[in-house]
Design an enzyme around this catalytic site. Structure first.
Site, PDB file in Angstrom:
ATOM      1  N   HIS A  50       0.843  -1.192   0.000  1.00 31.52           N
ATOM      2  CA  HIS A  50       0.000   0.000   0.000  1.00 31.52           C
ATOM      3  C   HIS A  50       0.882   1.247   0.000  1.00 31.52           C
ATOM      4  O   HIS A  50       2.088   1.170   0.186  1.00 31.52           O
ATOM      5  CB  HIS A  50      -0.835   0.078   1.284  1.00 31.52           C
ATOM      6  N   GLU A 132       2.504  -0.921   4.408  1.00 38.43           N
ATOM      7  CA  GLU A 132       2.325   0.450   3.941  1.00 38.43           C
ATOM      8  C   GLU A 132       3.689   1.084   3.679  1.00 38.43           C
ATOM      9  O   GLU A 132       4.610   0.966   4.484  1.00 38.43           O
ATOM     10  CB  GLU A 132       1.594   1.293   4.996  1.00 38.43           C
ATOM     11  N   HIS A 171      -2.426  -2.907  -3.468  1.00 40.79           N
ATOM     12  CA  HIS A 171      -3.801  -2.751  -3.001  1.00 40.79           C
ATOM     13  C   HIS A 171      -4.748  -2.638  -4.194  1.00 40.79           C
ATOM     14  O   HIS A 171      -5.875  -3.143  -4.167  1.00 40.79           O
ATOM     15  CB  HIS A 171      -3.891  -1.497  -2.124  1.00 40.79           C
ATOM     16  N   ASP A 181      -3.380   2.467  -4.976  1.00 39.58           N
ATOM     17  CA  ASP A 181      -2.023   2.344  -4.446  1.00 39.58           C
ATOM     18  C   ASP A 181      -1.446   0.929  -4.634  1.00 39.58           C
ATOM     19  O   ASP A 181      -2.215  -0.029  -4.737  1.00 39.58           O
ATOM     20  CB  ASP A 181      -1.998   2.733  -2.954  1.00 39.58           C
TER      21      ASP A 181
END
Length: 209
Positions: A50, A132, A171, A181
């Site tokens: 992400h 992330e 994602h 993303d």
């Protein structure tokens, strides 16, 4: 949380003295309350990449950690208002300087994917680990972030060999039309090359797009 036994390469388990609680010593720990139990840890075989920045396009604010820990002051910036009351998390965050923070045990279910599917499977949070990257769809990621991501993947595979057989996706791949993303700025070929040079990598069996 109780430690559980680590899956071995043959889908068995290692002895109890090698039990792992899902937290990496290489990461700074910032426990999030936003998680629950996985329905089946043995089904864990996907890594989801992400991006996130808070406020949008701003780095190093500390707001990502606040969001994942339900302490974000959404009144501080108009762009944060839509996040009020949102309960989300990811297993890991790789900061712009390559530093690694972990929010949820890998053995638990972080709330990162939302409504999602991969092939015939839905609810990707059940069988994935969320990573992330501090960044945006259009701004180039830092070299140290790619290096940290590759190192993280290698380390996770040591604890969870099932990850070496599964896909690495964005994602956007599991929430097409809803999420974009990690975006066009993410260099999948660069990650593939880093993994190809990493000890123990098994690149041909993963889907790095």
């Amino acid at each position: 949380m109780l430690a559980v036994e680590v899956l071995d390469a043959h889908n068995g388990v290692m002895s109890s003295q090698n039990a792992w609680n899902g937290w990496l010593n290489s990461a700074r720990h910032c426990p999030s309350p936003n998680f629950n139990s996985r329905p089946d840890v043995s089904a864990l075989d996907m890594l989801v990449v992400h991006n996130i920045s808070l406020p949008p396009g701003c780095f190093g604010t500390g707001d990502i950690e606040s969001l994942f820990c339900n302490t974000l002051d959404c009144s501080r910036d108009p762009s944060l208002e839509e996040l009020k009351g949102l309960e989300v998390s990811s297993h890991f965050l790789i900061h712009r300087d390559g530093a690694l923070t972990q929010f949820v045990s890998c053995l638990d279910r972080a709330w990162h994917a939302g409504v999602s599917s991969w092939g015939c499977r839905t609810n990707c949070n059940d069988f994935s680990i969320g990573i992330e990257l501090e960044g945006t769809d259009s701004r180039a990621y830092e070299s140290v972030q790619y290096e940290a991501l590759a190192q993280l993947i290698v380390e996770l595979r040591e604890y969870l060999p099932s990850l070496a057989r599964g896909p690495i996706v964005g994602h956007s791949d599991i929430a097409s039309g809803r999420k974009t993303d990690p975006g066009e700025a993410f260099d999948w070929a660069r990650l593939r090359n880093l993994l190809a040079h990493a000890a123990g990598s098994d690149v041909h069996k993963q889907r790095v797009i």
